[in-house]
Design a protein around this motif. Structure first.
Motif, mmCIF file in Angstrom:
data_model
loop_
_atom_site.group_PDB
_atom_site.id
_atom_site.type_symbol
_atom_site.label_atom_id
_atom_site.label_comp_id
_atom_site.label_asym_id
_atom_site.label_seq_id
_atom_site.Cartn_x
_atom_site.Cartn_y
_atom_site.Cartn_z
ATOM 1 N N SER A 296 0.854 -1.185 0.000
ATOM 2 C CA SER A 296 0.000 0.000 0.000
ATOM 3 C C SER A 296 0.891 1.237 0.000
ATOM 4 O O SER A 296 2.096 1.153 0.275
ATOM 5 C CB SER A 296 -0.925 -0.002 1.226
ATOM 6 N N GLN A 300 1.656 0.065 4.962
ATOM 7 C CA GLN A 300 0.993 -0.547 6.117
ATOM 8 C C GLN A 300 0.460 -1.937 5.774
ATOM 9 O O GLN A 300 0.305 -2.784 6.651
ATOM 10 C CB GLN A 300 -0.160 0.347 6.581
ATOM 11 N N TRP A 301 0.195 -2.173 4.488
ATOM 12 C CA TRP A 301 -0.400 -3.422 4.039
ATOM 13 C C TRP A 301 0.383 -3.991 2.853
ATOM 14 O O TRP A 301 1.008 -3.257 2.108
ATOM 15 C CB TRP A 301 -1.862 -3.207 3.603
ATOM 16 N N SER A 315 -1.030 -7.481 7.211
ATOM 17 C CA SER A 315 -0.673 -6.277 7.954
ATOM 18 C C SER A 315 0.832 -6.271 8.180
ATOM 19 O O SER A 315 1.409 -7.279 8.610
ATOM 20 C CB SER A 315 -1.397 -6.273 9.306
ATOM 21 N N LYS A 317 4.083 -4.993 10.142
ATOM 22 C CA LYS A 317 4.436 -4.464 11.467
ATOM 23 C C LYS A 317 5.691 -3.600 11.371
ATOM 24 O O LYS A 317 6.686 -3.824 12.043
ATOM 25 C CB LYS A 317 4.683 -5.629 12.436
ATOM 26 N N SER A 335 -2.710 -14.002 6.783
ATOM 27 C CA SER A 335 -3.324 -12.793 6.222
ATOM 28 C C SER A 335 -4.495 -12.310 7.062
ATOM 29 O O SER A 335 -5.184 -13.085 7.734
ATOM 30 C CB SER A 335 -3.790 -13.053 4.789
ATOM 31 N N VAL A 336 -4.713 -11.002 6.990
ATOM 32 C CA VAL A 336 -5.817 -10.358 7.690
ATOM 33 C C VAL A 336 -7.109 -10.510 6.890
ATOM 34 O O VAL A 336 -8.181 -10.744 7.454
ATOM 35 C CB VAL A 336 -5.496 -8.854 7.902
ATOM 36 N N ASN A 356 -8.510 1.303 2.214
ATOM 37 C CA ASN A 356 -8.758 -0.123 2.447
ATOM 38 C C ASN A 356 -9.414 -0.821 1.252
ATOM 39 O O ASN A 356 -10.277 -1.672 1.413
ATOM 40 C CB ASN A 356 -9.622 -0.323 3.710
ATOM 41 N N PRO A 374 -9.970 -3.372 8.053
ATOM 42 C CA PRO A 374 -8.624 -3.395 8.633
ATOM 43 C C PRO A 374 -8.598 -3.856 10.094
ATOM 44 O O PRO A 374 -7.537 -4.225 10.597
ATOM 45 C CB PRO A 374 -8.166 -1.937 8.517
ATOM 46 N N GLY A 377 -10.894 -7.892 9.649
ATOM 47 C CA GLY A 377 -10.373 -8.752 8.596
ATOM 48 C C GLY A 377 -11.454 -9.631 7.987
ATOM 49 O O GLY A 377 -12.613 -9.233 7.874
#
Length: 395
Positions: A296, A300-301, A315, A317, A335-336, A356, A374, A377
């Motif tokens: 993204s 963040q993604w 996600s 970190k 995965s989220v 998103n 987000p 999920g």
């Protein structure tokens, strides 16, 4: 940047901005190409000797839109994922992602197969390579197309077939089976040559931030990636996987690198500066062929597509801009969010401009726009679907 390679608009095209009137990017960093053929001398003295200006495309080369659904040879997003390009068996088409619409098309009546279409954000310059059973141009040439003039204004010739092309406002990167050439965009001067392991898919990624170029390509051995930091003139080799590298992606600023191997179970995220492993995410337990990876815009993604028919969003970190160091031992993360597609078909994915959301493109002509939660999920929500190859579709 993810790619899959498998009636004309008025000219100049009002949907294309010229390189000097873009409002969302630094105008001074954009290329300005003014190349004219000359009968007795090289039009670009002191530049690359492989470059030649070409004569205008004759009017009869532009044909009305074909009635039958075309065969798709290539799809790829532009640098900010706001548009995508499709190379077909008789030309190419450019689409806007949000809202979805066809921006314009070029259909050729002599051969016409386009195997690579590389956009430069939304400016009028494109890089084209012939493809398919009846290519419009030789597959060993990169044609520089100016859509304001509706013709090719130059070409780069090579001794072997071009596998892919990457564009920045200041660079053209051409990928061959075992070599990569980096050119200055303004005068097409050759700046750098890189040798790689066999690279039939033309894997290569370049940063698109305002800063200096970061380029990632396969190294000289299986599982290795090479990172070129042109600002510091540093080269970093990262042993990313034990198996062959099949896919990778850079964050927009070039600081983060996501990689996948032929096993397709794990995706690893590295710091491109020091080569450290920052995070590991798990697509699944079974082997799969990873088709695309995408960060993204804020890193963040991370989105992943594969032949298993599911698009995953993970996600990350990592603090944007300053990746932290994870403990030496850590477990891979699942995965989220997910979106189910047809298993076995090829899809590429990118994040949409709305929050998103992800955009998914299929080699079958499918276009999906989906939204993920987000926080909770789970299964993504489909917002939109189109088949961009249908001839009866109205845009």
């Amino acid at each position: 940047m993810a790619t899959l390679s498998a009636s004309p608009s008025p000219n100049p095209n009002p949907n294309f901005r010229s390189p000097t009137d873009q409002t969302d990017h630094d105008p001074e960093s954009l290329p300005h190409m003014e190349l004219h053929p000359s009968s007795d001398q090289d039009p670009t003295p002191n530049s690359n000797p492989n470059f030649h200006a070409v004569l205008p495309t004759p009017p009869e080369a532009i044909a009305p839109a074909a009635a039958a659904a075309p065969s798709l040879l290539h799809i790829s997003f532009n640098q900010d994922h706001g548009c995508f390009a499709a190379g077909i068996d008789h030309g190419f088409r450019i689409y806007n992602c949000d809202p979805f619409r066809e921006i314009f098309r070029r259909d050729f009546d002599r051969g016409g197969g386009i195997g690579v279409v590389e956009m430069l954000f939304r400016c009028n310059i494109l890089a084209l390579v012939g493809g398919g059973p009846d290519p419009q141009y030789p597959p060993n040439k990169v044609m520089i197309w100016d859509d304001h003039q509706s013709r090719c204004i130059g070409e780069l010739s090579f001794r072997s077939e071009v596998r892919s092309v990457r564009l920045r406002r200041d660079r053209i990167v051409v990928v061959l089976e075992q070599k990569i050439f980096v050119y200055n965009f303004a005068d097409l001067k050759l700046l750098h040559q890189i040798e790689t392991i066999a690279n039939p898919k033309g894997l290569c990624a370049v940063s698109q931030g305002v800063g200096s170029l970061v380029l990632v390509c396969p190294g000289l051995q299986k599982g290795q990636v090479r990172v070129e930091h042109y600002a510091s003139k540093r080269t970093k080799f990262i042993m990313a996987h034990d198996s062959r590298i099949v896919c990778f992606a850079l964050s927009q600023d070039g600081q983060l690198l996501a990689t996948a191997s032929s096993k397709g179970t794990l995706v690893r995220i590295f710091n491109t500066v020091d080569g450290s492993l920052l995070q590991e995410v798990r697509r699944g337990a079974d082997r799969a062929e990873i088709y695309s990876l995408a960060f993204s815009s804020n890193a963040q993604w991370l989105a992943v597509s594969s032949d298993k028919g599911t698009v995953h969003v993970f996600s990350l970190k990592i603090n944007g801009g300053s990746p932290g160091v994870l403990p030496k031992y850590f477990s891979s993360e699942w995965s989220v969010a997910q979106f189910r597609l047809v298993e076995g078909s090829q899809y590429i994915v990118a994040f949409g401009h709305q929050k998103n959301t992800v955009v998914i493109l299929g080699i079958d002509g499918s276009f999906y726009r989906c939204q993920f939660d987000p926080v909770n999920g789970g299964e993504m929500t489909q917002l939109e679907y189109h088949n961009f190859l249908k001839p009866e579709a109205a845009f």
